[in-house]
Design a protein around this motif. Structure first.
Motif, short mmCIF file in Angstrom:
data_model
loop_
_atom_site.label_atom_id
_atom_site.label_comp_id
_atom_site.label_asym_id
_atom_site.label_seq_id
_atom_site.Cartn_x
_atom_site.Cartn_y
_atom_site.Cartn_z
N LEU A 246 0.82 -1.21 0.00
CA LEU A 246 0.00 0.00 0.00
C LEU A 246 0.85 1.26 0.00
O LEU A 246 0.56 2.22 -0.71
N ASN A 247 1.91 1.28 0.82
CA ASN A 247 2.72 2.50 0.89
C ASN A 247 3.52 2.74 -0.38
O ASN A 247 3.84 3.88 -0.70
N THR A 248 3.85 1.68 -1.11
CA THR A 248 4.59 1.87 -2.36
C THR A 248 3.67 2.25 -3.52
O THR A 248 4.01 3.10 -4.34
N ALA A 364 7.23 -8.01 2.40
CA ALA A 364 7.40 -6.62 1.98
C ALA A 364 7.90 -6.54 0.54
O ALA A 364 7.60 -5.59 -0.18
N ILE A 365 8.68 -7.53 0.13
CA ILE A 365 9.11 -7.59 -1.26
C ILE A 365 7.93 -7.93 -2.16
O ILE A 365 7.74 -7.35 -3.24
N MET A 366 7.11 -8.87 -1.70
CA MET A 366 5.97 -9.32 -2.50
C MET A 366 4.93 -8.22 -2.67
O MET A 366 4.32 -8.11 -3.74
N GLY A 367 4.73 -7.39 -1.64
CA GLY A 367 3.71 -6.34 -1.71
C GLY A 367 3.92 -5.40 -2.89
O GLY A 367 3.01 -5.23 -3.72
N PRO A 368 5.10 -4.76 -3.00
CA PRO A 368 5.34 -3.90 -4.16
C PRO A 368 5.32 -4.67 -5.49
O PRO A 368 4.88 -4.12 -6.51
N LEU A 369 5.78 -5.93 -5.49
CA LEU A 369 5.71 -6.71 -6.72
C LEU A 369 4.26 -6.94 -7.14
O LEU A 369 3.91 -6.83 -8.33
N ILE A 370 3.41 -7.26 -6.17
CA ILE A 370 1.99 -7.46 -6.47
C ILE A 370 1.37 -6.17 -7.00
O ILE A 370 0.71 -6.15 -8.05
N GLY A 371 1.63 -5.07 -6.27
CA GLY A 371 1.08 -3.79 -6.72
C GLY A 371 1.61 -3.38 -8.08
O GLY A 371 0.85 -2.94 -8.96
N GLY A 372 2.92 -3.54 -8.28
CA GLY A 372 3.52 -3.17 -9.56
C GLY A 372 3.00 -4.00 -10.71
O GLY A 372 2.76 -3.49 -11.82
N THR A 373 2.81 -5.30 -10.47
CA THR A 373 2.29 -6.17 -11.53
C THR A 373 0.86 -5.78 -11.92
O THR A 373 0.52 -5.70 -13.12
N LEU A 374 0.03 -5.52 -10.91
CA LEU A 374 -1.35 -5.14 -11.20
C LEU A 374 -1.43 -3.81 -11.95
O LEU A 374 -2.22 -3.66 -12.88
N VAL A 375 -0.59 -2.85 -11.53
CA VAL A 375 -0.58 -1.55 -12.22
C VAL A 375 -0.07 -1.71 -13.64
O VAL A 375 -0.60 -1.11 -14.59
N THR A 376 0.99 -2.51 -13.82
CA THR A 376 1.56 -2.71 -15.15
C THR A 376 0.54 -3.28 -16.12
O THR A 376 0.49 -2.90 -17.30
N PRO A 382 -9.96 -2.20 -9.76
CA PRO A 382 -10.14 -2.45 -8.32
C PRO A 382 -9.40 -3.66 -7.77
O PRO A 382 -9.41 -3.92 -6.57
N TRP A 383 -8.74 -4.46 -8.65
CA TRP A 383 -8.21 -5.75 -8.22
C TRP A 383 -7.11 -5.64 -7.18
O TRP A 383 -6.93 -6.55 -6.36
N GLY A 384 -6.37 -4.53 -7.18
CA GLY A 384 -5.35 -4.36 -6.16
C GLY A 384 -5.95 -4.42 -4.76
O GLY A 384 -5.40 -5.06 -3.85
N PHE A 385 -7.09 -3.79 -4.58
CA PHE A 385 -7.71 -3.78 -3.26
C PHE A 385 -8.31 -5.14 -2.91
O PHE A 385 -8.32 -5.54 -1.75
N TYR A 386 -8.81 -5.87 -3.91
CA TYR A 386 -9.32 -7.21 -3.64
C TYR A 386 -8.19 -8.14 -3.18
O TYR A 386 -8.35 -8.94 -2.26
N VAL A 387 -7.06 -8.05 -3.86
CA VAL A 387 -5.92 -8.91 -3.51
C VAL A 387 -5.42 -8.57 -2.10
O VAL A 387 -5.18 -9.47 -1.28
N PHE A 388 -5.27 -7.29 -1.81
CA PHE A 388 -4.79 -6.92 -0.48
C PHE A 388 -5.80 -7.29 0.61
O PHE A 388 -5.41 -7.64 1.74
N ALA A 389 -7.09 -7.23 0.31
CA ALA A 389 -8.11 -7.66 1.28
C ALA A 389 -7.95 -9.15 1.58
O ALA A 389 -8.07 -9.58 2.74
#
Length: 408
Positions: A246-248, A364-376, A382-389
């Motif tokens: 989330l912070n990244t 913590a490594i996986m979090g930015p990778l997940i976010g970066g992949t979804l954004v890419t 909305p899927w970023g928020f579903y995954v983090f939930a």
């Protein structure tokens, strides 16, 4: 004879232990403020560094920089038990604060994403060892109030994060992103001197002569502690996916949802401001109802709130929901640390916190990778928020598996 003037407090002054505890909390809190700067700075800088007519780096390169930084933190955190056993926690605090300040300053002079990644990796090693060492020092001084002590300490994390978001709003237009790293590094050099002059010796903060003699992985993975250790590490892994993901990527996630950069930075600031309030409340609730119960509840609520952010909201509703999400999600991870500290004796505490933070840093490594992949792939919202939930729900499940372990 000790080389530090505070070493005689306990024998000559009955209030010396309390004085040492207050001084330790203050100095460690300031160190955690600087750690909070590091938590948010890259997230605040990714949009300008990857945007514009001539970007400094691509989104994929930004993900690599973030990942290498967290790899450094993982290595630093896992080494905490060995370092503190050999050098003492005071010396480790001094070395780590100076180290991450030096390499954060070097980031201001990076000429490519590769050099930025290298400096972030080296800074991350210092940051990784600093946090569990600070938590171990403060918890030893707290004498039974682990929840309140740890969460109070970690308010510094989000004070630093809020300060970074504010500095980004001020500095990014002019003088630019390099000034952000200078602003984060200079206070660290001042703190290094303050730690040298005023941080009490470890002996003032030890709980007594019965501290556990075994201090590393062998004891943490012994039959009596194995389930406890693994369950804590899994929960920390999930919790730090949320914190760093989330912070990244929150600013970029909100931009993909139709908000501008200033709006995304404002929501990042608001989420971390909520975390400060949440920390002040969660530790006291944890000490009252039990740190395990509070952790399960917090992660479950955090998952529900993250899922709700997938729905487009009017600002009058979005702002309080983001604030509440920050207050729950980020304090949930700190409750993991508070439980870890409370569940281990003084001699084992730094190692246990180091493993919780170190294995957690893989998350913590996986979090930015997940976010970066979804954004890419253009599905950050909305899927970023579903995954983090879903990650929040898994963290709550892992915390349910925590079991009592012997403290001695």
């Amino acid at each position: 004879m000790s080389d530090h003037p505070s070493s005689d407090y306990r024998s000559s002054d009955p209030t010396g232990g309390a004085h040492a505890a207050r001084l330790t909390m203050l100095l460690c809190w300031i160190a955690v403020v600087l750690d909070g700067f590091d938590l948010v700075v890259l997230g605040a800088l990714i949009p300008p560094l990857t945007g514009g007519a001539s970007p400094f780096m691509s989104t994929a390169e930004a993900t690599a920089v973030s990942t290498l930084s967290l790899v450094g933190m993982t290595l630093g955190a896992i080494s905490t038990g060995t370092l503190t056993a050999r050098l003492g926690r005071r010396r480790v605090m001094l070395a780590t604060v100076f180290s991450f300040s030096l390499f954060t300053l070097a980031c201001a002079f990076a000429q490519s994403w590769i050099s930025l990644a290298a400096f972030r990796f080296l800074a991350g090693m210092g940051l990784g060892a600093c946090l569990p060492t600070a938590m171990s020092l403060v918890t030893s001084a707290a004498k039974g109030r682990s929840g309140a002590a740890t969460t109070t300490l970690m308010t510094g994390y989000h004070v630093g994060a809020v300060s970074t978001a504010l500095l980004a709003l001020i500095f990014l237009p002019e003088p630019g992103w390099r000034a952000m790293f200078v602003a984060g590094a200079v206070p660290g050099f001042v703190l290094t001197l303050a730690l040298y002059l005023w941080l009490p010796q470890d002996s003032l903060l030890h709980e007594g002569p019965k501290a556990a003699p075994r201090t590393g992985a062998a004891e943490l993975l012994s039959p009596a502690r194995r389930v406890q250790t693994l369950a804590i590490c899994v929960t920390s892994f999930m919790g730090l996916i949320l914190v760093y993901g989330l912070n990244t990527w929150l600013p970029q996630l909100m931009i993909s949802a139709g908000y501008d950069l200033a709006g995304g930075l404002w929501l990042l600031l608001l989420m971390n401001a909520g975390a400060i309030v949440g920390l002040l409340v969660s530790g006291r609730i944890g000490d009252r109802i039990g740190l395990k119960a509070a952790t399960v509840l917090w992660f479950a609520l955090g998952g529900l709130l993250l899922a709700s952010l997938s729905v487009k909201m009017a600002p009058w509703l979005l702002n309080p929901v983001v604030f509440l999400t920050g207050s729950i999600v980020f304090s949930a991870q700190v409750l993991v640390y508070a439980y870890t500290a409370a569940a281990h004796p003084d001699g084992l505490r730094a190692a246990a916190l180091g493993w919780a933070a170190g294995i957690g840093r893989i998350g913590a490594i996986m979090g930015p990778l997940i976010g970066g992949t979804l954004v890419t792939f253009g599905i950050g919202h909305p899927w970023g928020f579903y995954v983090f939930a879903a990650v929040g729900a898994l963290a709550a499940t892992a915390a349910l598996l925590w079991r009592p372990a012997p403290k001695g």
